[in-house]
Scaffold this motif. Structure first.
Motif, PDB file in Angstrom:
ATOM      1  N   ASP A  35       0.951  -1.167  -0.100  1.00  0.00           N
ATOM      2  CA  ASP A  35       0.034   0.050   0.064  1.00  0.00           C
ATOM      3  C   ASP A  35       0.813   1.356  -0.001  1.00  0.00           C
ATOM      4  O   ASP A  35       0.574   2.302  -0.671  1.00  0.00           O
ATOM      5  CB  ASP A  35      -1.103   0.114   1.134  1.00  0.00           C
ATOM      6  CG  ASP A  35      -0.328  -0.087   2.648  1.00  0.00           C
ATOM      7  OD1 ASP A  35       0.845  -0.176   2.521  1.00  0.00           O
ATOM      8  OD2 ASP A  35      -0.997  -0.118   3.716  1.00  0.00           O
ATOM      9  N   LEU A  36       2.050   1.275   0.814  1.00  0.00           N
ATOM     10  CA  LEU A  36       2.988   2.274   0.622  1.00  0.00           C
ATOM     11  C   LEU A  36       3.514   2.547  -0.619  1.00  0.00           C
ATOM     12  O   LEU A  36       3.777   3.562  -1.150  1.00  0.00           O
ATOM     13  CB  LEU A  36       4.186   2.262   1.653  1.00  0.00           C
ATOM     14  CG  LEU A  36       3.684   2.119   3.066  1.00  0.00           C
ATOM     15  CD1 LEU A  36       4.879   2.138   3.889  1.00  0.00           C
ATOM     16  CD2 LEU A  36       2.731   3.278   3.433  1.00  0.00           C
ATOM     17  N   LEU A  64      -5.773   6.895  -6.729  1.00  0.00           N
ATOM     18  CA  LEU A  64      -5.247   5.689  -7.401  1.00  0.00           C
ATOM     19  C   LEU A  64      -6.477   5.378  -8.489  1.00  0.00           C
ATOM     20  O   LEU A  64      -6.135   4.952  -9.420  1.00  0.00           O
ATOM     21  CB  LEU A  64      -5.140   4.516  -6.449  1.00  0.00           C
ATOM     22  CG  LEU A  64      -3.786   4.799  -5.826  1.00  0.00           C
ATOM     23  CD1 LEU A  64      -3.738   3.785  -4.606  1.00  0.00           C
ATOM     24  CD2 LEU A  64      -2.528   4.458  -6.507  1.00  0.00           C
ATOM     25  N   ASP A  88      -9.786   8.930   0.481  1.00  0.00           N
ATOM     26  CA  ASP A  88      -9.293  10.142  -0.167  1.00  0.00           C
ATOM     27  C   ASP A  88      -7.782   9.623  -0.824  1.00  0.00           C
ATOM     28  O   ASP A  88      -7.198  10.452  -1.362  1.00  0.00           O
ATOM     29  CB  ASP A  88      -8.844  11.235   0.994  1.00  0.00           C
ATOM     30  CG  ASP A  88      -8.187  11.035   2.030  1.00  0.00           C
ATOM     31  OD1 ASP A  88      -7.888   9.897   2.390  1.00  0.00           O
ATOM     32  OD2 ASP A  88      -8.035  12.102   2.813  1.00  0.00           O
ATOM     33  N   GLU A  89      -7.227   8.496  -0.292  1.00  0.00           N
ATOM     34  CA  GLU A  89      -5.937   7.856  -0.445  1.00  0.00           C
ATOM     35  C   GLU A  89      -6.243   6.845  -1.909  1.00  0.00           C
ATOM     36  O   GLU A  89      -5.637   6.653  -3.105  1.00  0.00           O
ATOM     37  CB  GLU A  89      -5.195   7.192   0.165  1.00  0.00           C
ATOM     38  CG  GLU A  89      -4.790   8.152   1.280  1.00  0.00           C
ATOM     39  CD  GLU A  89      -4.347   7.290   2.381  1.00  0.00           C
ATOM     40  OE1 GLU A  89      -3.284   7.892   3.185  1.00  0.00           O
ATOM     41  OE2 GLU A  89      -4.789   6.247   2.829  1.00  0.00           O
ATOM     42  N   LEU A  90      -7.269   6.165  -1.892  1.00  0.00           N
ATOM     43  CA  LEU A  90      -7.753   5.248  -2.940  1.00  0.00           C
ATOM     44  C   LEU A  90      -8.333   5.843  -4.246  1.00  0.00           C
ATOM     45  O   LEU A  90      -8.038   5.529  -5.439  1.00  0.00           O
ATOM     46  CB  LEU A  90      -8.542   4.216  -2.430  1.00  0.00           C
ATOM     47  CG  LEU A  90      -8.284   3.280  -1.716  1.00  0.00           C
ATOM     48  CD1 LEU A  90      -9.307   2.323  -0.816  1.00  0.00           C
ATOM     49  CD2 LEU A  90      -7.269   2.056  -2.376  1.00  0.00           C
ATOM     50  N   ARG A 137       0.751   6.538   9.852  1.00  0.00           N
ATOM     51  CA  ARG A 137      -0.363   5.675   9.211  1.00  0.00           C
ATOM     52  C   ARG A 137      -0.822   4.895  10.188  1.00  0.00           C
ATOM     53  O   ARG A 137      -0.147   4.070  10.784  1.00  0.00           O
ATOM     54  CB  ARG A 137       0.073   4.920   8.024  1.00  0.00           C
ATOM     55  CG  ARG A 137      -1.070   3.892   7.330  1.00  0.00           C
ATOM     56  CD  ARG A 137      -0.468   3.586   5.989  1.00  0.00           C
ATOM     57  NE  ARG A 137      -0.341   4.843   5.254  1.00  0.00           N
ATOM     58  CZ  ARG A 137      -1.379   5.296   4.502  1.00  0.00           C
ATOM     59  NH1 ARG A 137      -2.545   4.850   4.530  1.00  0.00           N
ATOM     60  NH2 ARG A 137      -0.947   6.372   3.859  1.00  0.00           N
ATOM     61  N   LEU A 140       0.963   4.473  -2.755  1.00  0.00           N
ATOM     62  CA  LEU A 140       1.060   5.937  -2.444  1.00  0.00           C
ATOM     63  C   LEU A 140       2.021   6.529  -3.347  1.00  0.00           C
ATOM     64  O   LEU A 140       2.011   7.662  -3.673  1.00  0.00           O
ATOM     65  CB  LEU A 140       0.986   5.956  -1.059  1.00  0.00           C
ATOM     66  CG  LEU A 140      -0.298   5.502  -0.194  1.00  0.00           C
ATOM     67  CD1 LEU A 140      -0.126   5.918   1.297  1.00  0.00           C
ATOM     68  CD2 LEU A 140      -1.673   6.278  -0.582  1.00  0.00           C
ATOM     69  N   THR A 192       0.909   7.055  -6.580  1.00  0.00           N
ATOM     70  CA  THR A 192       0.158   8.251  -7.054  1.00  0.00           C
ATOM     71  C   THR A 192       0.967   9.727  -6.694  1.00  0.00           C
ATOM     72  O   THR A 192       0.741  10.511  -7.685  1.00  0.00           O
ATOM     73  CB  THR A 192      -0.810   8.214  -5.479  1.00  0.00           C
ATOM     74  OG1 THR A 192      -1.700   7.227  -5.762  1.00  0.00           O
ATOM     75  CG2 THR A 192      -1.864   9.513  -5.824  1.00  0.00           C
ATOM     76  N   GLU A 193       1.875   9.507  -5.716  1.00  0.00           N
ATOM     77  CA  GLU A 193       2.774  10.591  -5.529  1.00  0.00           C
ATOM     78  C   GLU A 193       3.404  11.203  -6.893  1.00  0.00           C
ATOM     79  O   GLU A 193       3.532  12.335  -7.422  1.00  0.00           O
ATOM     80  CB  GLU A 193       3.678  10.595  -4.398  1.00  0.00           C
ATOM     81  CG  GLU A 193       4.572  11.867  -4.137  1.00  0.00           C
ATOM     82  CD  GLU A 193       5.802  11.614  -2.916  1.00  0.00           C
ATOM     83  OE1 GLU A 193       6.979  11.811  -3.227  1.00  0.00           O
ATOM     84  OE2 GLU A 193       5.128  10.721  -2.259  1.00  0.00           O
ATOM     85  N   LEU A 222      -5.556   1.753   3.411  1.00  0.00           N
ATOM     86  CA  LEU A 222      -5.768   2.987   2.683  1.00  0.00           C
ATOM     87  C   LEU A 222      -7.415   3.583   2.827  1.00  0.00           C
ATOM     88  O   LEU A 222      -8.126   3.062   3.098  1.00  0.00           O
ATOM     89  CB  LEU A 222      -5.705   2.672   1.049  1.00  0.00           C
ATOM     90  CG  LEU A 222      -4.240   2.097   0.758  1.00  0.00           C
ATOM     91  CD1 LEU A 222      -4.019   1.892  -0.549  1.00  0.00           C
ATOM     92  CD2 LEU A 222      -3.027   3.244   1.047  1.00  0.00           C
ATOM     93  N   ARG A 244      -8.271   4.880  10.952  1.00  0.00           N
ATOM     94  CA  ARG A 244      -8.300   3.381  10.147  1.00  0.00           C
ATOM     95  C   ARG A 244      -9.553   3.000  10.625  1.00  0.00           C
ATOM     96  O   ARG A 244     -10.335   2.063   9.603  1.00  0.00           O
ATOM     97  CB  ARG A 244      -7.041   2.800  10.721  1.00  0.00           C
ATOM     98  CG  ARG A 244      -6.925   1.387  10.241  1.00  0.00           C
ATOM     99  CD  ARG A 244      -6.980   1.080   8.774  1.00  0.00           C
ATOM    100  NE  ARG A 244      -6.962  -0.212   8.462  1.00  0.00           N
ATOM    101  CZ  ARG A 244      -8.021  -1.133   8.019  1.00  0.00           C
ATOM    102  NH1 ARG A 244      -9.253  -0.438   8.146  1.00  0.00           N
ATOM    103  NH2 ARG A 244      -7.900  -2.168   7.751  1.00  0.00           N
TER     104      ARG A 244
END
Length: 767
Positions: A25-26, A78, A73-75, A204, A29, A32-33, A70, A339
């Motif tokens: 998962d990291l 993606l 707003d993180e998924l 996290r 991310l 995405t960055e 995740l 979480r």
């Protein structure tokens, strides 16, 4: 705007950063960055190779579905990236794969939103993912106080009425959600913890299942015996001291309940965190560990008083010896609540000192998602948690009273009296003796050691005892790696394999036993290789290190490992499903972690071990052919106890990962530490090697290809942080992470017919 050369350099750095991240998962991310840097060149054909490589990396990570931790707003970003890639035709690739990936991401985003009652947003996401039109749905009124499952149930019913193609997917999600909320367990709980970044800052919130087993130690024991992630831990270990205190609290509570005898004061417990790429550490584990131990120790009483832990509850907080909950930091608590908020969890148990802040955080989040039904439960003591029927659900059963009442009710119905009484009598017999049920499950599912009675027990899927055997040795610990339940002959019924986990004198502790499902001994085999060395014929010097299993074209292969207590030599043997010896190998150090992998491309798996190499004072990577393995590990000019007269080994690969400069400073043992093998790629494996006693996750990750070559190595963030500390102290010289990774890679050693060769020598020679 970057030049092509600058872009190529930045893309290489991006891929290097991906490899250093231990969790999928990291890595997502990071992707995405990086996407904005690549999205500017989507229409430029000169950058198509970068786009194709990025797409392949994204698909590889999405295939693992590492979405649990995740947030929406993180998924969401993606998901947007996947939708953009869907519109760009891959060069020579399959558009179906990116379609499948975007569907997975869309379902993941929708699930997170459904967990908090945002049904409209979830349906809109699914419509974009599957490129369909969803009709508007009417949800229950707020006055009816529906929970999140009620909202989804209403949406599913309306979509089913209209025969919508997404109705089945949503119905499956609803069913799984309901199962999760109703489930109870006695050996695992949801625990919350926070991952820190390389700077030691909370970054996290993560939720994992803490799985454990616990038994009473012998009355003569003077302390708890704790194993975490298969590694014994002492009470002064800074990472797990709270678990030792939790065990003391549980023992104190159960002594007051008369569950333990007055002589039983200490517990042997083993814990592991399922589905985690990280080592579980910190005080937050205390409450969760105590609950698992409590439920496990009450397991023999299960037919009298069931005490199960609700699987829709999550826990955080420490415990002291008196059973008082110790608070956690507010900076980490907010991340934990976030979480759990986007999950099926309904109850969050926190120390009472944290409850007010937790409710404030919850109110803040409900400003955005007002339909979320989420409850914070504050507790002062472990006893408070155990008495909360929403968390630890209990049910007392008295079938005698049930039968008497039913018999009285029907006593005036003459024609029904006898049949009903017979049926009720049969029910009573079956509840007293479950094996009397028609269709009782006689198939073994779980096997383990009862340390208190020195017996080996086999149970079915419902944890009902099928049979047990008294053992001739004093069992000192319930080492689950020493017993396996598997259908060896593919007849639908499982056989039971065991070796005896004891360090005392025992004539059979180097023996593999195989029993049929109905408790008949099928075969017994000596797991040592006697007489390979002078003086190695005394079998009682060996202790079992575990039993492993792998598939071959001929069926199951059983792998046994025993270690000599005098010399530390590890004896590895391979057996067929019917007990025939296939191959053997003696390693100068104990085997530690095992994986099955087709290393030579012949379609058959080889056996891969991450183990100790005592002569080299380091961790080693070993590959063996199960049906033909023979001999001894390199080097062959060493002098151990006894004459080194074993044959040179025919291993396919033997690689040594020497200690780093951090290991030379931090490790109390003369060698570094094998941690784990991760087989998550078709082309290579990641071998994790521990280099510090001060920072548990200070590790080097070696990337080993199928050809047996170390292609890359990366220090973890914790390792870099520890080394920076030693640099600031003046103990070690300063180096950039890239320079240091190359230096470590150069020290890797390969055994060849002519002796040891380093990675540096191979590279400078053009190989």
């Amino acid at each position: 705007m970057q030049s092509p050369v600058e872009f190529a350099r930045a893309f290489a750095q991006f891929k290097s950063r991906l490899q250093t991240q231990p969790a999928a998962d990291l890595r997502l991310l990071l992707m995405t960055e990086y996407w904005p840097s690549l999205s500017d060149h989507v229409e430029d054909t000169s950058y198509s190779s970068y786009l194709d490589e990025y797409r392949a990396l994204l698909l590889s990570e999405v295939d693992r579905e590492p979405f649990d931790d995740l947030l929406p707003d993180e998924l969401g970003p993606l998901f947007d990236i996947a939708l953009q890639l869907r519109r760009v035709q891959p060069a020579g690739g399959s558009p179906e794969r990116i379609q499948e990936a975007s569907n997975k991401l869309g379902m993941a985003v929708a699930a997170k939103l459904l967990y908090v009652g945002a049904v409209e947003e979830a349906l809109d996401t699914l419509a974009r993912a599957f490129n369909v039109i969803l009709p508007p749905v009417k949800l229950p009124a707020e006055d009816d106080q529906p929970d999140e499952t009620d909202l989804l149930r209403a949406a599913v019913a309306q979509l089913q009425d209209k025969a919508h193609p997404l109705a089945a997917d949503l119905a499956g999600l609803l069913h799984g959600w309901q199962v999760d909320r109703e489930a109870l367990s006695f050996d695992e709980v949801h625990c919350l913890f926070v991952e820190k970044n390389s700077g030691g800052i909370h970054g996290r919130g993560r939720m994992r299942l803490l799985h454990g087993s616990a038994v009473w130690r012998r009355p003569s024991a003077d302390s708890h015996d704790l194993t975490l992630e298969s590694v014994p831990r002492s009470p002064d270990d800074p990472f797990v001291g709270t678990v030792h205190r939790a065990l003391s609290a549980v023992a104190r509570i159960l002594s007051h309940q008369s569950v333990s005898s007055s002589k039983q004061q200490y517990i042997r417990a083993s814990y592991r965190v399922t589905g985690s790429d990280h080592t579980f550490t910190g005080d937050s584990i205390g409450l969760a560990a105590g609950l698992v131990a409590y439920a496990q120790l009450l397991r023999p009483e299960i037919h009298k008083q069931e005490r199960f832990i609700a699987m829709d509850a999550a826990f955080t907080g420490g415990l002291d010896e008196r059973g008082l909950l110790t608070p956690v930091g507010e900076d980490s608590l907010k991340l934990k609540i976030e979480r759990a908020f986007f999950s099926p969890i309904r109850y969050l148990v926190v120390p009472e000192e944290n409850a007010e802040f937790a409710r404030w955080c919850l109110d803040e989040m409900r400003q955005t998602y007002p339909r979320r039904r989420f409850h914070v439960v504050g507790a002062t003591t472990l006893r408070d948690v155990l008495d909360n029927l929403s968390i630890v659900r209990s049910e007392k059963v008295c079938m005698g009273q049930f039968v008497a009442r039913k018999a009285y009710r029907y006593s005036r119905a003459t024609k029904l009296q006898v049949p009903i009484l017979l049926v009720l009598a049969y029910l009573l017999i079956c509840l007293i003796y479950p094996k009397a049920w028609v269709g009782f499950d006689w198939n073994p599912f779980y096997a383990g050691f009862n340390v208190h009675d020195d017996t080996f027990e086999v149970r079915n899927r419902d944890s009902i005892l099928l049979w047990s055997r008294p053992l001739s040795c004093n069992i000192e610990y319930n080492f689950t790696e020493c017993c396996k339940v598997v259908d060896l002959d593919n007849d639908g019924k499982k056989e039971v394999l065991l070796s005896l986990p004891t360090e005392g004198e025992c004539p059979h502790r180097d023996t593999l036993f195989c029993y049929s499902p109905d408790n008949k001994l099928l075969f017994a085999r000596c797991c040592a290789v006697p007489n390979a060395y002078s003086g190695d014929s005394v079998t009682c010097h060996y202790s079992p290190a575990g039993i492993s299993l792998m598939k071959s074209s001929e069926g199951w292969v059983v792998i046994t490992e025993v270690v000599s207590g005098r010399t530390g030599r590890g004896h590895i043997r391979f057996w067929s499903a019917d007990g025939r010896s296939l191959g053997w190998y003696i390693n100068a150090g104990g085997p530690h972690f095992f994986a099955a992998r087709d290393m030579d491309g012949d379609g058959q798996n080889e056996a891969v071990f991450l183990c100790y190499s005592n002569p080299m004072g380091a961790t080693a990577f070993l590959v063996l052919q199960p049906d033909s393995a023979r001999g001894d590990s390199p080097p062959y000019n060493r002098q151990l106890q006894g004459t080194p007269d074993a044959a040179s080994g025919n291993q396919l690969s033997y690689i040594v990962f020497p200690k780093t400069d951090v290991g030379e400073v931090d490790l109390s043992n003369p060698y570094n530490r094998p941690v784990k093998i991760l087989v998550d790629n078709d082309s290579f494996m990641n071998c994790y090697v521990g280099e510090s006693d001060h920072e548990l996750n200070a590790q080097i990750i070696y990337q080993v290809s199928n050809s047996g070559r170390v292609t890359d190595c990366q220090p973890t963030d914790q390792f870099l942080r520890r080394r920076d500390h030693l640099v600031r102290e003046g103990t070690l010289p300063e180096m950039t992470p890239e320079e240091y990774a190359l230096k470590v890679l150069d020290t890797v050693l390969y055994w060849t017919d002519s002796g040891w060769v380093s990675e540096r020598q191979l590279r400078t020679s053009g190989l």
